[in-house]
Design a protein around this motif. Structure first.
Motif, PDB file in Angstrom:
ATOM      1  N   LEU A  63      64.925 -29.804 -13.669  1.00 25.00           N
ATOM      2  CA  LEU A  63      63.778 -30.102 -14.691  1.00 25.00           C
ATOM      3  C   LEU A  63      62.953 -28.696 -15.105  1.00 25.00           C
ATOM      4  CD1 LEU A  63      60.969 -32.672 -14.656  1.00 25.00           C
ATOM      5  CD2 LEU A  63      60.162 -30.339 -14.002  1.00 25.00           C
ATOM      6  N   LYS A  64      62.513 -28.438 -16.107  1.00 27.17           N
ATOM      7  CA  LYS A  64      61.924 -27.369 -16.603  1.00 27.17           C
ATOM      8  C   LYS A  64      60.378 -28.049 -17.028  1.00 27.17           C
ATOM      9  CE  LYS A  64      61.821 -23.488 -19.885  1.00 27.17           C
ATOM     10  NZ  LYS A  64      62.684 -22.985 -21.167  1.00 27.17           N
ATOM     11  N   TRP A  65      59.431 -27.544 -16.435  1.00 25.99           N
ATOM     12  CA  TRP A  65      57.999 -28.019 -16.537  1.00 25.99           C
ATOM     13  C   TRP A  65      57.186 -26.679 -17.171  1.00 25.99           C
ATOM     14  CZ3 TRP A  65      53.073 -27.548 -13.376  1.00 25.99           C
ATOM     15  CH2 TRP A  65      52.162 -28.270 -13.768  1.00 25.99           C
ATOM     16  N   PHE A  66      56.304 -26.985 -18.248  1.00 27.29           N
ATOM     17  CA  PHE A  66      55.585 -25.916 -18.717  1.00 27.29           C
ATOM     18  C   PHE A  66      54.070 -25.978 -18.378  1.00 27.29           C
ATOM     19  CE2 PHE A  66      53.149 -23.089 -21.637  1.00 27.29           C
ATOM     20  CZ  PHE A  66      53.986 -22.114 -21.855  1.00 27.29           C
ATOM     21  N   ASP A  67      53.643 -24.882 -17.500  1.00 29.63           N
ATOM     22  CA  ASP A  67      52.356 -25.031 -17.332  1.00 29.63           C
ATOM     23  C   ASP A  67      51.637 -23.667 -17.889  1.00 29.63           C
ATOM     24  OD1 ASP A  67      49.698 -25.336 -16.164  1.00 29.63           O
ATOM     25  OD2 ASP A  67      50.124 -24.808 -14.214  1.00 29.63           O
ATOM     26  N   ASN A  68      51.295 -22.556 -17.197  1.00 28.15           N
ATOM     27  CA  ASN A  68      50.914 -21.440 -17.917  1.00 28.15           C
ATOM     28  C   ASN A  68      52.205 -20.712 -18.343  1.00 28.15           C
ATOM     29  OD1 ASN A  68      47.798 -21.492 -17.906  1.00 28.15           O
ATOM     30  ND2 ASN A  68      47.817 -20.986 -15.660  1.00 28.15           N
ATOM     31  N   LYS A  69      53.115 -21.018 -17.762  1.00 25.62           N
ATOM     32  CA  LYS A  69      54.515 -20.640 -17.757  1.00 25.62           C
ATOM     33  C   LYS A  69      55.583 -21.300 -17.495  1.00 25.62           C
ATOM     34  CE  LYS A  69      54.655 -17.990 -13.513  1.00 25.62           C
ATOM     35  NZ  LYS A  69      54.680 -16.507 -12.808  1.00 25.62           N
ATOM     36  N   PRO A  70      56.710 -21.399 -17.851  1.00 25.42           N
ATOM     37  CA  PRO A  70      58.004 -22.275 -17.432  1.00 25.42           C
ATOM     38  C   PRO A  70      58.170 -22.488 -16.009  1.00 25.42           C
ATOM     39  CG  PRO A  70      58.759 -20.635 -18.915  1.00 25.42           C
ATOM     40  CD  PRO A  70      57.359 -20.359 -18.607  1.00 25.42           C
ATOM     41  N   VAL A  71      58.308 -23.432 -15.167  1.00 28.23           N
ATOM     42  CA  VAL A  71      58.853 -23.593 -13.939  1.00 28.23           C
ATOM     43  C   VAL A  71      59.983 -24.550 -13.851  1.00 28.23           C
ATOM     44  CG1 VAL A  71      58.123 -24.383 -11.530  1.00 28.23           C
ATOM     45  CG2 VAL A  71      56.420 -23.238 -13.277  1.00 28.23           C
ATOM     46  N   HIS A  72      60.970 -24.169 -13.450  1.00 31.44           N
ATOM     47  CA  HIS A  72      62.192 -24.662 -13.077  1.00 31.44           C
ATOM     48  C   HIS A  72      62.526 -25.420 -11.465  1.00 31.44           C
ATOM     49  CE1 HIS A  72      63.031 -21.957 -16.290  1.00 31.44           C
ATOM     50  NE2 HIS A  72      63.734 -22.612 -16.850  1.00 31.44           N
ATOM     51  N   GLY A  90      52.549 -27.482 -25.748  1.00 31.76           N
ATOM     52  CA  GLY A  90      51.391 -27.674 -24.770  1.00 31.76           C
ATOM     53  C   GLY A  90      51.439 -27.931 -23.354  1.00 31.76           C
ATOM     54  N   ARG A  91      50.558 -27.497 -22.596  1.00 27.76           N
ATOM     55  CA  ARG A  91      50.715 -27.378 -21.247  1.00 27.76           C
ATOM     56  C   ARG A  91      51.150 -28.951 -20.667  1.00 27.76           C
ATOM     57  NH1 ARG A  91      45.709 -24.123 -18.695  1.00 27.76           N
ATOM     58  NH2 ARG A  91      46.851 -24.568 -16.642  1.00 27.76           N
ATOM     59  N   GLY A  92      51.945 -28.976 -19.670  1.00 34.69           N
ATOM     60  CA  GLY A  92      52.470 -30.361 -19.124  1.00 34.69           C
ATOM     61  C   GLY A  92      53.517 -30.776 -19.907  1.00 34.69           C
ATOM     62  N   SER A  93      54.130 -30.145 -20.758  1.00 36.25           N
ATOM     63  CA  SER A  93      55.440 -30.543 -21.457  1.00 36.25           C
ATOM     64  C   SER A  93      56.397 -30.343 -20.669  1.00 36.25           C
ATOM     65  CB  SER A  93      55.523 -30.060 -22.800  1.00 36.25           C
ATOM     66  OG  SER A  93      55.755 -28.582 -22.849  1.00 36.25           O
ATOM     67  N   HIS A  94      57.555 -31.261 -20.736  1.00 35.83           N
ATOM     68  CA  HIS A  94      58.526 -30.857 -19.592  1.00 35.83           C
ATOM     69  C   HIS A  94      59.920 -31.553 -20.413  1.00 35.83           C
ATOM     70  CE1 HIS A  94      57.789 -35.357 -19.146  1.00 35.83           C
ATOM     71  NE2 HIS A  94      58.898 -35.410 -18.848  1.00 35.83           N
ATOM     72  N   ASP A  95      60.951 -31.013 -19.866  1.00 30.84           N
ATOM     73  CA  ASP A  95      62.509 -31.233 -20.044  1.00 30.84           C
ATOM     74  C   ASP A  95      63.394 -31.394 -19.020  1.00 30.84           C
ATOM     75  OD1 ASP A  95      64.540 -32.388 -21.633  1.00 30.84           O
ATOM     76  OD2 ASP A  95      64.914 -30.293 -22.550  1.00 30.84           O
ATOM     77  N   TYR A  96      64.249 -32.144 -18.797  1.00 33.07           N
ATOM     78  CA  TYR A  96      65.194 -32.427 -17.635  1.00 33.07           C
ATOM     79  C   TYR A  96      66.554 -32.933 -18.067  1.00 33.07           C
ATOM     80  CZ  TYR A  96      64.337 -37.483 -17.507  1.00 33.07           C
ATOM     81  OH  TYR A  96      64.101 -38.803 -17.806  1.00 33.07           O
ATOM     82  N   LEU A  97      67.634 -32.744 -17.008  1.00 29.60           N
ATOM     83  CA  LEU A  97      68.856 -33.288 -17.076  1.00 29.60           C
ATOM     84  C   LEU A  97      69.130 -33.712 -15.760  1.00 29.60           C
ATOM     85  CD1 LEU A  97      70.598 -30.280 -19.104  1.00 29.60           C
ATOM     86  CD2 LEU A  97      70.087 -32.625 -19.888  1.00 29.60           C
ATOM     87  N   THR A  98      70.015 -34.870 -15.747  1.00 25.43           N
ATOM     88  CA  THR A  98      70.219 -35.237 -14.115  1.00 25.43           C
ATOM     89  C   THR A  98      71.615 -35.366 -14.253  1.00 25.43           C
ATOM     90  OG1 THR A  98      68.380 -36.714 -14.148  1.00 25.43           O
ATOM     91  CG2 THR A  98      70.005 -37.341 -12.736  1.00 25.43           C
ATOM     92  N   SER A 117      41.677 -23.723 -18.260  1.00 27.08           N
ATOM     93  CA  SER A 117      42.056 -23.477 -19.598  1.00 27.08           C
ATOM     94  C   SER A 117      41.367 -22.195 -19.988  1.00 27.08           C
ATOM     95  CB  SER A 117      41.869 -24.559 -20.722  1.00 27.08           C
ATOM     96  OG  SER A 117      42.204 -24.056 -21.976  1.00 27.08           O
ATOM     97  N   VAL A 118      41.938 -21.133 -20.177  1.00 27.54           N
ATOM     98  CA  VAL A 118      41.113 -19.849 -20.449  1.00 27.54           C
ATOM     99  C   VAL A 118      40.658 -19.967 -22.124  1.00 27.54           C
ATOM    100  CG1 VAL A 118      41.350 -17.205 -21.032  1.00 27.54           C
ATOM    101  CG2 VAL A 118      42.593 -18.520 -19.247  1.00 27.54           C
ATOM    102  N   LYS A 119      41.415 -20.419 -22.897  1.00 28.47           N
ATOM    103  CA  LYS A 119      41.243 -20.940 -24.242  1.00 28.47           C
ATOM    104  C   LYS A 119      39.839 -21.576 -24.246  1.00 28.47           C
ATOM    105  CE  LYS A 119      42.989 -22.644 -28.840  1.00 28.47           C
ATOM    106  NZ  LYS A 119      44.110 -23.293 -29.376  1.00 28.47           N
ATOM    107  N   ASP A 120      39.818 -22.899 -23.809  1.00 27.34           N
ATOM    108  CA  ASP A 120      38.671 -23.766 -23.998  1.00 27.34           C
ATOM    109  C   ASP A 120      37.611 -23.605 -22.956  1.00 27.34           C
ATOM    110  OD1 ASP A 120      40.240 -25.154 -25.810  1.00 27.34           O
ATOM    111  OD2 ASP A 120      41.020 -26.068 -24.209  1.00 27.34           O
ATOM    112  N   LYS A 121      38.100 -22.633 -21.917  1.00 34.25           N
ATOM    113  CA  LYS A 121      36.903 -22.073 -20.751  1.00 34.25           C
ATOM    114  C   LYS A 121      36.215 -23.380 -20.148  1.00 34.25           C
ATOM    115  CE  LYS A 121      35.486 -18.009 -23.092  1.00 34.25           C
ATOM    116  NZ  LYS A 121      34.116 -17.192 -23.942  1.00 34.25           N
ATOM    117  N   LYS A 122      37.110 -24.405 -19.660  1.00 32.09           N
ATOM    118  CA  LYS A 122      36.850 -25.505 -18.906  1.00 32.09           C
ATOM    119  C   LYS A 122      38.077 -26.011 -18.251  1.00 32.09           C
ATOM    120  CE  LYS A 122      37.355 -28.853 -22.656  1.00 32.09           C
ATOM    121  NZ  LYS A 122      36.464 -29.878 -23.342  1.00 32.09           N
TER     122      LYS A 122
END
Length: 261
Positions: free
Chosen positions: A112-121, A95-103, A139-144
């Motif tokens: 860090l990699k963060w997923f919104d509509n698409k992944p952002v590094h 889902g949107r807002g999920s993330h993963d990272y390395l230090t 949200s296009v799916k929920d229309k809100k």
């Protein structure tokens, strides 16, 4: 034209890209451009540089940190070798807002990699995941609007990267339209556009400090054009008696017998 911008959109410095032959170090042309543009930034005084993925690389971030300048920016995933984060499919399922990272344990640089509509590094040498906050997203799916979890590194980037976008937008609004085959003319007029926008942003900041109303950018440009047209010309006085609005007030003095009572 590659420039250094403040958060308010003002361009403080720039360098014209002239090709790959200007490379001087192992960082490549992109790294050399950044190093040139930050030469006047004080070291070890908590100054931060934020840029997009065209400039970012791990080697550049590491060198800037070692020299005393913090850095944050988006980065292309193929520029950070060995950082294996969750793939796009897994993050999309989470889902949107999920993330993963390395230090990096040696330099404390985070990727860090963060997923919104698409992944952002993103990559940074001074800000990480915490504290998390929530941000509204459509949200296009929920229309809100829905609440999406956002790491601190993403928030920091969103808050400070708007300066470049603001400058680009303002320049594009009333860009000098010239169709010339000679490339240097386009550069000259682009620099004129930047100078005008810079001046207007400084003027707007001054009005904000003085708490006075400022004129729109279009009127500001028009006044500059009018001033340039009238530059060097002596204003001509009309013949005849001046109108009531143009009369100078009479100053009463005791030595002036012609002063009316």
């Amino acid at each position: 034209v590659l420039g250094v911008f403040g958060g308010c959109g003002i361009m403080y410095d720039f360098q014209i890209y002239t090709g790959k032959n200007t490379t001087k170090s192992k960082l490549g042309i992109i790294g050399d451009i950044v190093k040139t543009l930050v030469e006047n930034v004080p070291r070890h005084n908590n100054y931060k540089v934020i840029f997009n993925n065209w400039f970012s690389s791990y080697k550049l971030v590491r060198e800037l940190k070692d020299s005393g300048i913090h850095m944050l920016g988006t980065i292309r995933s193929n520029r950070v070798s060995g950082c294996n984060l969750q793939n796009d499919k897994i993050m999309k399922n989470n889902g949107r807002g999920s993330h993963d990272y390395l230090t990096d344990a040696n330099s404390n640089i985070i990727f860090l990699k963060w997923f919104d509509n698409k992944p952002v590094h993103l990559i940074s040498s001074y800000v990480g995941v915490e504290p998390m906050d929530m941000v509204k997203r459509w949200s296009v799916k929920d229309k809100k609007y829905i609440q999406v979890e956002r790491p601190a590194i993403v928030k920091e980037y969103n808050e400070h990267m708007g300066g470049v976008d603001l400058m680009d937008m303002l320049v594009e609004l009333y860009r000098i339209d010239i169709k010339a085959k000679r490339y240097y003319l386009r550069i000259i007029f682009h620099l004129i556009d930047i100078a005008v926008v810079n001046s207007w942003l400084l003027y707007r900041r001054h009005c904000s400090i003085k708490k006075t109303k400022y004129i729109p950018l279009l009127d500001f440009r028009s006044q500059i054009a009018l001033s340039l047209i009238q530059s060097g010309k002596t204003p001509t006085r009309k013949r005849g008696r001046p109108s009531e609005g143009n009369k100078f007030p009479t100053i009463k003095t005791p030595n002036n017998p012609n002063t009316p009572n």
